[in-house]
Design an enzyme around this catalytic site. Structure first.
Site, PDB file in Angstrom:
ATOM      1  N   ASN A   1     -51.649   0.706 -22.752  1.00  0.00           N
ATOM      2  CA  ASN A   1     -52.011   1.621 -21.397  1.00  0.00           C
ATOM      3  C   ASN A   1     -53.298   1.246 -20.017  1.00  0.00           C
ATOM      4  O   ASN A   1     -53.935   1.114 -21.633  1.00  0.00           O
ATOM      5  CB  ASN A   1     -51.697   3.251 -21.301  1.00  0.00           C
ATOM      6  CG  ASN A   1     -52.765   3.053 -23.246  1.00  0.00           C
ATOM      7  OD1 ASN A   1     -52.973   2.372 -23.532  1.00  0.00           O
ATOM      8  ND2 ASN A   1     -53.051   4.630 -22.812  1.00  0.00           N
ATOM      9  N   ILE A   2     -53.356   1.309 -19.446  1.00  0.00           N
ATOM     10  CA  ILE A   2     -54.416   1.226 -18.486  1.00  0.00           C
ATOM     11  C   ILE A   2     -54.658   2.184 -17.449  1.00  0.00           C
ATOM     12  O   ILE A   2     -53.907   2.891 -16.671  1.00  0.00           O
ATOM     13  CB  ILE A   2     -54.761   0.239 -17.704  1.00  0.00           C
ATOM     14  CG1 ILE A   2     -53.882  -1.498 -18.194  1.00  0.00           C
ATOM     15  CG2 ILE A   2     -55.385  -0.386 -16.795  1.00  0.00           C
ATOM     16  CD1 ILE A   2     -53.700  -2.109 -17.442  1.00  0.00           C
ATOM     17  N   GLU A   3     -55.615   3.304 -17.805  1.00  0.00           N
ATOM     18  CA  GLU A   3     -55.786   4.964 -17.173  1.00  0.00           C
ATOM     19  C   GLU A   3     -57.029   3.922 -15.792  1.00  0.00           C
ATOM     20  O   GLU A   3     -57.282   2.706 -15.825  1.00  0.00           O
ATOM     21  CB  GLU A   3     -56.587   5.368 -18.216  1.00  0.00           C
ATOM     22  CG  GLU A   3     -55.451   5.157 -19.071  1.00  0.00           C
ATOM     23  CD  GLU A   3     -56.027   6.675 -20.436  1.00  0.00           C
ATOM     24  OE1 GLU A   3     -57.103   7.529 -20.485  1.00  0.00           O
ATOM     25  OE2 GLU A   3     -55.343   7.299 -20.722  1.00  0.00           O
TER      26      GLU A   3
ATOM     27  N   GLU B   1     -45.772   0.019 -21.563  1.00  0.00           N
ATOM     28  CA  GLU B   1     -44.481  -0.384 -21.438  1.00  0.00           C
ATOM     29  C   GLU B   1     -44.223  -0.797 -19.959  1.00  0.00           C
ATOM     30  O   GLU B   1     -43.625  -1.835 -20.445  1.00  0.00           O
ATOM     31  CB  GLU B   1     -43.442   1.328 -21.677  1.00  0.00           C
ATOM     32  CG  GLU B   1     -43.307   1.697 -22.832  1.00  0.00           C
ATOM     33  CD  GLU B   1     -43.871   2.876 -22.878  1.00  0.00           C
ATOM     34  OE1 GLU B   1     -45.502   2.628 -22.803  1.00  0.00           O
ATOM     35  OE2 GLU B   1     -44.002   3.551 -23.870  1.00  0.00           O
TER      36      GLU B   1
ATOM     37  N   CYS C   1     -41.199   5.582 -18.378  1.00  0.00           N
ATOM     38  CA  CYS C   1     -40.977   4.893 -18.339  1.00  0.00           C
ATOM     39  C   CYS C   1     -39.599   4.045 -18.866  1.00  0.00           C
ATOM     40  O   CYS C   1     -39.213   3.285 -18.863  1.00  0.00           O
ATOM     41  CB  CYS C   1     -41.622   3.819 -19.915  1.00  0.00           C
ATOM     42  SG  CYS C   1     -43.496   3.965 -19.514  1.00  0.00           S
TER      43      CYS C   1
HETATM   44  N1  THU Z   1     -48.622   6.470 -22.978  1.00  0.00           N
HETATM   45  C1  THU Z   1     -47.776   4.817 -22.538  1.00  0.00           C
HETATM   46  O1  THU Z   1     -49.081   4.498 -22.312  1.00  0.00           O
HETATM   47  N2  THU Z   1     -46.711   5.074 -23.076  1.00  0.00           N
HETATM   48  C2  THU Z   1     -46.043   6.490 -23.442  1.00  0.00           C
HETATM   49  O2  THU Z   1     -44.602   6.112 -23.424  1.00  0.00           O
HETATM   50  C3  THU Z   1     -46.884   7.289 -23.421  1.00  0.00           C
HETATM   51  C4  THU Z   1     -47.777   7.772 -22.960  1.00  0.00           C
HETATM   52  C5  THU Z   1     -50.312   6.969 -22.624  1.00  0.00           C
HETATM   53  C6  THU Z   1     -50.419   6.887 -20.932  1.00  0.00           C
HETATM   54  C7  THU Z   1     -51.589   7.851 -20.718  1.00  0.00           C
HETATM   55  O3  THU Z   1     -52.291   6.795 -20.767  1.00  0.00           O
HETATM   56  C8  THU Z   1     -52.604   8.125 -22.482  1.00  0.00           C
HETATM   57  O4  THU Z   1     -50.823   7.383 -23.683  1.00  0.00           O
HETATM   58  C9  THU Z   1     -51.865   9.410 -22.992  1.00  0.00           C
HETATM   59  O5  THU Z   1     -50.612   9.918 -22.123  1.00  0.00           O
END
Ligand code: THU
Length: 136
Positions: free
Chosen positions: A48-50, A61, A95
Protein backbone atom coordinates in the site's frame (compact mmCIF):
# COMPACT_ATOMS: atom_id res chain seq x y z
CA UNK A 1 -9.21 -22.71 -11.26
CA UNK A 2 -5.79 -24.30 -11.91
CA UNK A 3 -4.31 -25.82 -8.75
CA UNK A 4 -1.34 -24.04 -7.20
CA UNK A 5 1.43 -26.24 -5.81
CA UNK A 6 2.28 -25.90 -2.09
CA UNK A 7 5.77 -24.67 -3.08
CA UNK A 8 4.32 -21.92 -5.27
CA UNK A 9 1.85 -20.98 -2.56
CA UNK A 10 4.77 -20.60 -0.14
CA UNK A 11 6.63 -18.40 -2.63
CA UNK A 12 3.56 -16.17 -3.00
CA UNK A 13 3.19 -15.86 0.77
CA UNK A 14 6.87 -15.01 1.14
CA UNK A 15 6.59 -12.36 -1.57
CA UNK A 16 3.53 -10.80 0.09
CA UNK A 17 5.33 -10.64 3.45
CA UNK A 18 8.41 -9.09 1.84
CA UNK A 19 6.28 -6.52 -0.01
CA UNK A 20 4.71 -5.28 3.23
CA UNK A 21 8.18 -4.16 4.32
CA UNK A 22 8.10 -1.62 1.46
CA UNK A 23 4.71 -0.21 2.50
CA UNK A 24 4.42 3.58 2.58
CA UNK A 25 1.69 3.98 5.18
CA UNK A 26 2.57 6.92 7.48
CA UNK A 27 -1.09 7.96 7.87
CA UNK A 28 -2.77 4.68 8.71
CA UNK A 29 0.37 2.95 10.04
CA UNK A 30 -1.25 -0.19 8.61
CA UNK A 31 1.27 -1.87 6.29
CA UNK A 32 -0.06 -4.30 3.71
CA UNK A 33 1.79 -6.52 1.24
CA UNK A 34 0.30 -8.39 -1.70
CA UNK A 35 1.61 -10.87 -4.22
CA UNK A 36 -0.19 -12.15 -7.27
CA UNK A 37 0.38 -15.17 -9.44
CA UNK A 38 -0.07 -13.99 -13.03
CA UNK A 39 -1.03 -15.99 -16.10
CA UNK A 40 2.61 -16.10 -17.19
CA UNK A 41 3.48 -17.96 -14.00
CA UNK A 42 5.35 -14.96 -12.67
CA UNK A 43 4.81 -13.47 -9.23
CA UNK A 44 4.27 -9.71 -8.95
CA UNK A 45 4.22 -7.97 -5.60
CA UNK A 46 3.04 -4.64 -4.26
CA UNK A 47 2.41 -2.70 -1.07
CA UNK A 48 0.00 0.00 0.00
CA UNK A 49 1.17 3.47 -0.91
CA UNK A 50 -0.52 6.32 0.90
CA UNK A 51 -0.75 10.00 0.13
CA UNK A 52 -1.13 13.21 2.13
CA UNK A 53 -4.34 13.60 0.15
CA UNK A 54 -5.83 10.55 1.87
CA UNK A 55 -8.28 9.63 -0.89
CA UNK A 56 -5.37 8.86 -3.18
CA UNK A 57 -4.05 5.98 -1.06
CA UNK A 58 -3.47 2.86 -3.12
CA UNK A 59 -3.94 -0.61 -1.66
CA UNK A 60 -1.28 -3.31 -1.88
CA UNK A 61 -3.44 -5.54 -4.07
CA UNK A 62 -3.98 -2.81 -6.65
CA UNK A 63 -0.30 -1.88 -6.64
CA UNK A 64 0.56 -5.51 -7.41
CA UNK A 65 -2.10 -5.92 -10.10
CA UNK A 66 -1.37 -2.60 -11.82
CA UNK A 67 2.35 -3.37 -11.80
CA UNK A 68 1.64 -6.75 -13.41
CA UNK A 69 -0.77 -5.25 -15.94
CA UNK A 70 1.79 -2.59 -16.92
CA UNK A 71 4.19 -5.44 -17.66
CA UNK A 72 1.63 -7.00 -20.00
CA UNK A 73 -0.03 -9.52 -17.69
CA UNK A 74 -3.74 -10.00 -18.28
CA UNK A 75 -4.58 -12.88 -15.97
CA UNK A 76 -4.54 -13.09 -12.18
CA UNK A 77 -4.63 -16.66 -10.87
CA UNK A 78 -4.06 -16.04 -7.19
CA UNK A 79 -3.78 -13.09 -4.81
CA UNK A 80 -2.09 -13.28 -1.41
CA UNK A 81 -2.58 -10.43 1.06
CA UNK A 82 -0.38 -10.14 4.14
CA UNK A 83 -0.84 -7.86 7.14
CA UNK A 84 1.33 -7.91 10.29
CA UNK A 85 -1.75 -8.43 12.46
CA UNK A 86 -3.30 -11.27 14.46
CA UNK A 87 -6.30 -11.54 12.12
CA UNK A 88 -6.07 -11.84 8.37
CA UNK A 89 -7.24 -8.89 6.27
CA UNK A 90 -9.50 -9.52 3.27
CA UNK A 91 -9.25 -7.26 0.20
CA UNK A 92 -11.34 -4.09 0.31
CA UNK A 93 -14.26 -3.65 -2.05
CA UNK A 94 -12.32 -1.57 -4.58
CA UNK A 95 -9.58 -4.21 -4.76
CA UNK A 96 -12.16 -6.98 -5.23
CA UNK A 97 -13.44 -5.11 -8.26
CA UNK A 98 -9.91 -4.68 -9.64
CA UNK A 99 -9.09 -8.36 -9.05
CA UNK A 100 -12.26 -9.25 -10.96
CA UNK A 101 -11.01 -7.47 -14.09
CA UNK A 102 -8.17 -9.94 -14.59
CA UNK A 103 -9.00 -12.74 -12.16
CA UNK A 104 -12.70 -13.56 -11.88
CA UNK A 105 -11.67 -17.15 -11.07
CA UNK A 106 -8.78 -16.15 -8.79
CA UNK A 107 -8.05 -17.74 -5.46
CA UNK A 108 -7.63 -15.10 -2.72
CA UNK A 109 -5.60 -15.90 0.38
CA UNK A 110 -5.16 -13.56 3.35
CA UNK A 111 -2.42 -14.29 5.86
CA UNK A 112 -1.11 -12.57 8.96
CA UNK A 113 1.19 -13.12 11.93
CA UNK A 114 -0.99 -15.78 13.55
CA UNK A 115 -2.36 -19.00 12.07
CA UNK A 116 -5.53 -17.18 11.06
CA UNK A 117 -5.94 -17.41 7.31
CA UNK A 118 -8.76 -16.66 4.88
CA UNK A 119 -8.51 -18.94 1.86
CA UNK A 120 -11.30 -18.13 -0.55
CA UNK A 121 -12.12 -17.10 -4.12
CA UNK A 122 -12.88 -13.80 -5.78
CA UNK A 123 -16.27 -15.19 -6.76
CA UNK A 124 -17.10 -15.77 -3.09
CA UNK A 125 -15.86 -12.28 -2.13
CA UNK A 126 -17.63 -10.50 -5.00
CA UNK A 127 -20.60 -12.53 -6.23
CA UNK A 128 -22.47 -11.36 -9.36
CA UNK A 129 -19.56 -9.04 -10.14
CA UNK A 130 -19.78 -6.36 -12.80
CA UNK A 131 -17.01 -7.00 -15.29
CA UNK A 132 -15.82 -6.84 -18.89
CA UNK A 133 -18.56 -9.21 -20.06
CA UNK A 134 -21.26 -6.79 -19.00
CA UNK A 135 -19.96 -4.27 -21.53
CA UNK A 136 -19.90 -6.74 -24.42
N1 THU B 1 -5.29 -1.54 2.50
C1 THU B 1 -4.72 -2.37 1.59
O1 THU B 1 -3.60 -2.15 1.15
N2 THU B 1 -5.45 -3.43 1.18
C2 THU B 1 -6.69 -3.74 1.62
O2 THU B 1 -7.35 -4.61 1.07
C3 THU B 1 -7.26 -3.02 2.77
C4 THU B 1 -6.62 -1.71 3.04
C5 THU B 1 -4.53 -0.36 2.94
C6 THU B 1 -5.09 0.93 2.46
C7 THU B 1 -4.54 1.89 3.49
O3 THU B 1 -3.21 2.26 3.11
C8 THU B 1 -4.45 1.07 4.76
O4 THU B 1 -4.53 -0.29 4.35
C9 THU B 1 -5.54 1.34 5.77
O5 THU B 1 -6.79 1.27 5.18
Amino acid sequence: MKKISPALEQRLKKAARAAAKKSYSPYSTFPVGAAILAGSGRIHAGCNIENASYGLCNCAERTAIFTAAALGEREVRCVVVYTPTQTATPPCGACRQVINEFGPQARVISICDSDHCIDTTLDALLPHAFGPRNLA
